[in-house]
Design a protein around this motif. Structure first.
Motif, PDB file in Angstrom:
ATOM      1  N   PRO A   7       0.831  -1.211   0.000  1.00  0.00           N
ATOM      2  CA  PRO A   7       0.000   0.000   0.000  1.00  0.00           C
ATOM      3  C   PRO A   7       0.859   1.252   0.000  1.00  0.00           C
ATOM      4  CG  PRO A   7       0.118  -0.936   2.201  1.00  0.00           C
ATOM      5  CD  PRO A   7       0.818  -1.913   1.292  1.00  0.00           C
ATOM      6  N   PRO A   8       0.258   2.417  -0.193  1.00  0.00           N
ATOM      7  CA  PRO A   8       1.015   3.674  -0.139  1.00  0.00           C
ATOM      8  C   PRO A   8       1.735   3.813   1.206  1.00  0.00           C
ATOM      9  CG  PRO A   8      -1.184   4.044  -1.020  1.00  0.00           C
ATOM     10  CD  PRO A   8      -1.157   2.633  -0.518  1.00  0.00           C
ATOM     11  N   HIS A   9       2.907   4.406   1.168  1.00  0.00           N
ATOM     12  CA  HIS A   9       3.727   4.507   2.375  1.00  0.00           C
ATOM     13  C   HIS A   9       3.432   5.765   3.196  1.00  0.00           C
ATOM     14  CE1 HIS A   9       6.004   1.060   1.135  1.00  0.00           C
ATOM     15  NE2 HIS A   9       6.364   1.628   0.001  1.00  0.00           N
ATOM     16  N   SER A  10       2.706   6.725   2.656  1.00  0.00           N
ATOM     17  CA  SER A  10       2.473   7.971   3.370  1.00  0.00           C
ATOM     18  C   SER A  10       1.484   7.784   4.518  1.00  0.00           C
ATOM     19  CB  SER A  10       1.949   9.036   2.407  1.00  0.00           C
ATOM     20  OG  SER A  10       0.752   8.607   1.774  1.00  0.00           O
ATOM     21  N   CYS A  11       1.557   8.662   5.501  1.00  0.00           N
ATOM     22  CA  CYS A  11       0.675   8.612   6.666  1.00  0.00           C
ATOM     23  C   CYS A  11      -0.711   9.130   6.290  1.00  0.00           C
ATOM     24  CB  CYS A  11       1.254   9.454   7.790  1.00  0.00           C
ATOM     25  SG  CYS A  11       0.165   9.587   9.218  1.00  0.00           S
ATOM     26  N   PRO A  12      -1.791   8.407   6.628  1.00  0.00           N
ATOM     27  CA  PRO A  12      -3.137   8.866   6.280  1.00  0.00           C
ATOM     28  C   PRO A  12      -3.465  10.269   6.789  1.00  0.00           C
ATOM     29  CG  PRO A  12      -3.214   6.580   6.963  1.00  0.00           C
ATOM     30  CD  PRO A  12      -1.812   7.065   7.234  1.00  0.00           C
ATOM     31  N   ALA A  13      -2.799  10.684   7.871  1.00  0.00           N
ATOM     32  CA  ALA A  13      -3.063  12.029   8.399  1.00  0.00           C
ATOM     33  C   ALA A  13      -2.702  13.109   7.390  1.00  0.00           C
ATOM     34  CB  ALA A  13      -2.284  12.233   9.693  1.00  0.00           C
ATOM     35  N   TYR A 261      -5.024   3.040 -18.871  1.00  0.00           N
ATOM     36  CA  TYR A 261      -4.804   3.745 -17.615  1.00  0.00           C
ATOM     37  C   TYR A 261      -5.212   2.802 -16.493  1.00  0.00           C
ATOM     38  CZ  TYR A 261      -9.817   4.714 -18.264  1.00  0.00           C
ATOM     39  OH  TYR A 261     -11.161   4.600 -18.488  1.00  0.00           O
ATOM     40  N   ASN A 262      -4.619   3.001 -15.315  1.00  0.00           N
ATOM     41  CA  ASN A 262      -4.965   2.183 -14.163  1.00  0.00           C
ATOM     42  C   ASN A 262      -4.620   2.957 -12.897  1.00  0.00           C
ATOM     43  OD1 ASN A 262      -5.440   0.268 -12.199  1.00  0.00           O
ATOM     44  ND2 ASN A 262      -4.189  -1.326 -13.131  1.00  0.00           N
ATOM     45  N   PHE A 263      -5.656   3.487 -12.250  1.00  0.00           N
ATOM     46  CA  PHE A 263      -5.484   4.254 -11.012  1.00  0.00           C
ATOM     47  C   PHE A 263      -6.112   3.471  -9.862  1.00  0.00           C
ATOM     48  CE2 PHE A 263      -6.440   7.427 -14.474  1.00  0.00           C
ATOM     49  CZ  PHE A 263      -5.110   7.637 -14.813  1.00  0.00           C
ATOM     50  N   GLU A 264      -5.355   3.309  -8.797  1.00  0.00           N
ATOM     51  CA  GLU A 264      -5.823   2.572  -7.625  1.00  0.00           C
ATOM     52  C   GLU A 264      -6.317   3.545  -6.560  1.00  0.00           C
ATOM     53  OE1 GLU A 264      -2.605  -1.148  -7.835  1.00  0.00           O
ATOM     54  OE2 GLU A 264      -2.428   0.404  -6.287  1.00  0.00           O
ATOM     55  N   ILE A 265      -7.458   3.225  -5.951  1.00  0.00           N
ATOM     56  CA  ILE A 265      -7.953   3.988  -4.814  1.00  0.00           C
ATOM     57  C   ILE A 265      -7.841   3.108  -3.571  1.00  0.00           C
ATOM     58  CG2 ILE A 265      -9.892   5.223  -3.796  1.00  0.00           C
ATOM     59  CD1 ILE A 265     -10.917   5.826  -6.568  1.00  0.00           C
ATOM     60  N   TRP A 266      -7.025   3.584  -2.624  1.00  0.00           N
ATOM     61  CA  TRP A 266      -6.780   2.874  -1.370  1.00  0.00           C
ATOM     62  C   TRP A 266      -7.543   3.539  -0.238  1.00  0.00           C
ATOM     63  CZ3 TRP A 266      -3.350  -1.316  -0.489  1.00  0.00           C
ATOM     64  CH2 TRP A 266      -2.642  -1.730  -1.626  1.00  0.00           C
ATOM     65  N   HIS A 267      -7.945   2.731   0.735  1.00  0.00           N
ATOM     66  CA  HIS A 267      -8.585   3.234   1.956  1.00  0.00           C
ATOM     67  C   HIS A 267      -7.610   3.053   3.112  1.00  0.00           C
ATOM     68  CE1 HIS A 267     -11.475   3.705   5.231  1.00  0.00           C
ATOM     69  NE2 HIS A 267     -12.341   4.176   4.346  1.00  0.00           N
ATOM     70  N   GLU A 268      -7.651   3.957   4.073  1.00  0.00           N
ATOM     71  CA  GLU A 268      -6.708   3.866   5.186  1.00  0.00           C
ATOM     72  C   GLU A 268      -6.880   2.582   5.998  1.00  0.00           C
ATOM     73  OE1 GLU A 268      -8.390   6.333   8.895  1.00  0.00           O
ATOM     74  OE2 GLU A 268      -7.968   7.590   7.141  1.00  0.00           O
ATOM     75  N   LYS A 269      -8.025   1.915   5.888  1.00  0.00           N
ATOM     76  CA  LYS A 269      -8.204   0.634   6.583  1.00  0.00           C
ATOM     77  C   LYS A 269      -7.209  -0.415   6.092  1.00  0.00           C
ATOM     78  CE  LYS A 269     -13.160   1.085   7.512  1.00  0.00           C
ATOM     79  NZ  LYS A 269     -14.515   0.516   7.253  1.00  0.00           N
ATOM     80  N   LEU A 270      -6.716  -0.255   4.872  1.00  0.00           N
ATOM     81  CA  LEU A 270      -5.774  -1.215   4.316  1.00  0.00           C
ATOM     82  C   LEU A 270      -4.362  -1.009   4.853  1.00  0.00           C
ATOM     83  CD1 LEU A 270      -6.945  -1.133   0.593  1.00  0.00           C
ATOM     84  CD2 LEU A 270      -7.588  -2.758   2.358  1.00  0.00           C
ATOM     85  N   LEU A 271      -4.120   0.106   5.526  1.00  0.00           N
ATOM     86  CA  LEU A 271      -2.784   0.422   6.014  1.00  0.00           C
ATOM     87  C   LEU A 271      -2.606   0.098   7.489  1.00  0.00           C
ATOM     88  CD1 LEU A 271      -3.138   2.184   3.396  1.00  0.00           C
ATOM     89  CD2 LEU A 271      -1.528   3.763   4.428  1.00  0.00           C
ATOM     90  N   GLY A 273      -2.860  -2.099  10.425  1.00  0.00           N
ATOM     91  CA  GLY A 273      -3.029  -3.519  10.699  1.00  0.00           C
ATOM     92  C   GLY A 273      -4.045  -3.813  11.785  1.00  0.00           C
ATOM     93  N   GLU A 274      -4.042  -3.028  12.860  1.00  0.00           N
ATOM     94  CA  GLU A 274      -4.979  -3.274  13.946  1.00  0.00           C
ATOM     95  C   GLU A 274      -6.407  -2.982  13.522  1.00  0.00           C
ATOM     96  OE1 GLU A 274      -2.478  -5.041  16.109  1.00  0.00           O
ATOM     97  OE2 GLU A 274      -4.459  -4.637  16.962  1.00  0.00           O
ATOM     98  N   LEU A 275      -6.586  -1.918  12.733  1.00  0.00           N
ATOM     99  CA  LEU A 275      -7.923  -1.581  12.259  1.00  0.00           C
ATOM    100  C   LEU A 275      -8.427  -2.642  11.291  1.00  0.00           C
ATOM    101  CD1 LEU A 275     -10.279   0.347  12.173  1.00  0.00           C
ATOM    102  CD2 LEU A 275      -9.089   1.684  10.433  1.00  0.00           C
ATOM    103  N   VAL A 276      -7.542  -3.109  10.399  1.00  0.00           N
ATOM    104  CA  VAL A 276      -7.922  -4.173   9.471  1.00  0.00           C
ATOM    105  C   VAL A 276      -8.346  -5.413  10.246  1.00  0.00           C
ATOM    106  CG1 VAL A 276      -7.065  -5.767   7.727  1.00  0.00           C
ATOM    107  CG2 VAL A 276      -6.497  -3.346   7.579  1.00  0.00           C
TER     108      VAL A 276
END
Length: 303
Positions: A7-13, A261-271, A273-276
């Motif tokens: 997943p993306p490495h940036s902080c969801p905040a 084209y291929n753009f992915e939309i990620w949700h912070e739930k995927l980042l 681990g405890e929330l997932v």
């Protein structure tokens, strides 16, 4: 080599469109952004504006809106059931058959919690009856639910370069330049065009030209990306329980997975681990998916 599943490495905040972030898929290395101000790992959505992109097959601009995000465009979603919109506009770099180009979801890992095979077959039969052009396989190692691009877009504009609509405007159906059966003062309605291209023998007669500008407007009310759930009308299901920690896609491709084209939309739930883990331990909001639910409530617009 970077893990394309990571997943993306940036902080969801730091995400402007929290709880979501959009990036160019690592599975589509040929796709790139043309805007220096827009990193391919953090693409703009909503009213942040559109972005330009390029691949070996297509070059254009994209504008994606997602309801429920931190900078939600209320003026677009107010009074509508829609939960997401994606507008793609641009030109093909090589002539391609209308029957060659698909859109939908084409994942790279098996789904989780797939219903019994009998239910899957029943759903597949219903979907293919309602929309003959749909290719549907949710039980394989690389599950997919895709249909022809020209049969899927809610509205579709074909224009001479310089006459194309503004990508952030209300796109209207204009398809006369497709030629042949579309040549009339009004062309076909959107419903007529979608039905026409759902038949393979019709689609194979048409070509995407290099000299024209194509605008595809997609919107839907079933998948709520901001809450990471799928609403089938009487039941709401958590995507975290079924997508196997994969993002959803805004994409177009050939069946060989050559990407326009291929753009992915990620949700912070995927980042987180405890929330997932917490979400995975919680059942779907309305219980188990049944054969009756699927056959009564799944339509081609849910793909």
């Amino acid at each position: 080599m970077a893990d394309p599943f990571a997943p993306p490495h940036s902080c969801p905040a730091s995400w402007k469109h929290r709880p979501c972030i959009m990036r160019i898929s690592p599975f589509a290395p040929d796709v790139r952004t043309l805007d220096e101000s827009h990193c391919g790992n953090n693409l703009p959505m909503n009213e942040s504006g559109f972005f330009r992109f390029d691949s070996s097959l297509f070059t254009g601009i994209a504008h994606v809106r997602v309801a429920g995000t931190s900078d939600v465009p209320n003026d677009y979603f107010n009074g509508k059931r829609r939960r997401m919109q994606a507008v793609i506009q641009g030109q093909f770099k090589t002539e391609m058959g209308v029957a060659e180009v698909y859109t939908g979801q084409a994942l790279n890992r098996p789904l989780k919690g797939v219903p019994h095979q009998a239910i899957v077959k029943a759903v597949q039969k219903v979907v293919q009856t309602l929309s003959p052009g749909v290719l549907f396989d949710v039980a394989s190692e690389r599950p997919h639910a895709v249909s022809l691009l020209a049969a899927t877009a809610q509205t579709f504009d074909v224009s001479v370069k310089g006459d194309e609509p503004c990508i952030t405007s209300d796109i209207q159906e204009k398809n006369q330049l497709l030629g042949d059966a579309f040549v009339s003062s009004a062309g076909m309605t959107a419903a007529q065009r979608k039905k026409f291209f759902s038949t393979a023998s019709n689609a194979v007669r048409y070509t995407y030209r290099k000299d024209l500008v194509y605008t595809f407007d997609f919107y839907q009310d079933r998948m709520d990306v901001a809450s990471w759930s799928l609403d089938l009308g009487v039941k709401r299901f958590k995507l975290i329980n079924h997508l196997n920690r994969q993002p959803v896609q805004v994409m177009a491709m050939t069946l060989n997975r050559e990407w326009l084209y291929n753009f992915e939309i990620w949700h912070e739930k995927l980042l987180d681990g405890e929330l997932v883990k917490k979400c995975e331990e919680t059942p779907d909001d309305d219980g188990e998916l049944t054969k009756q639910d699927l056959t009564e409530h799944l339509t081609p617009t849910d793909l």
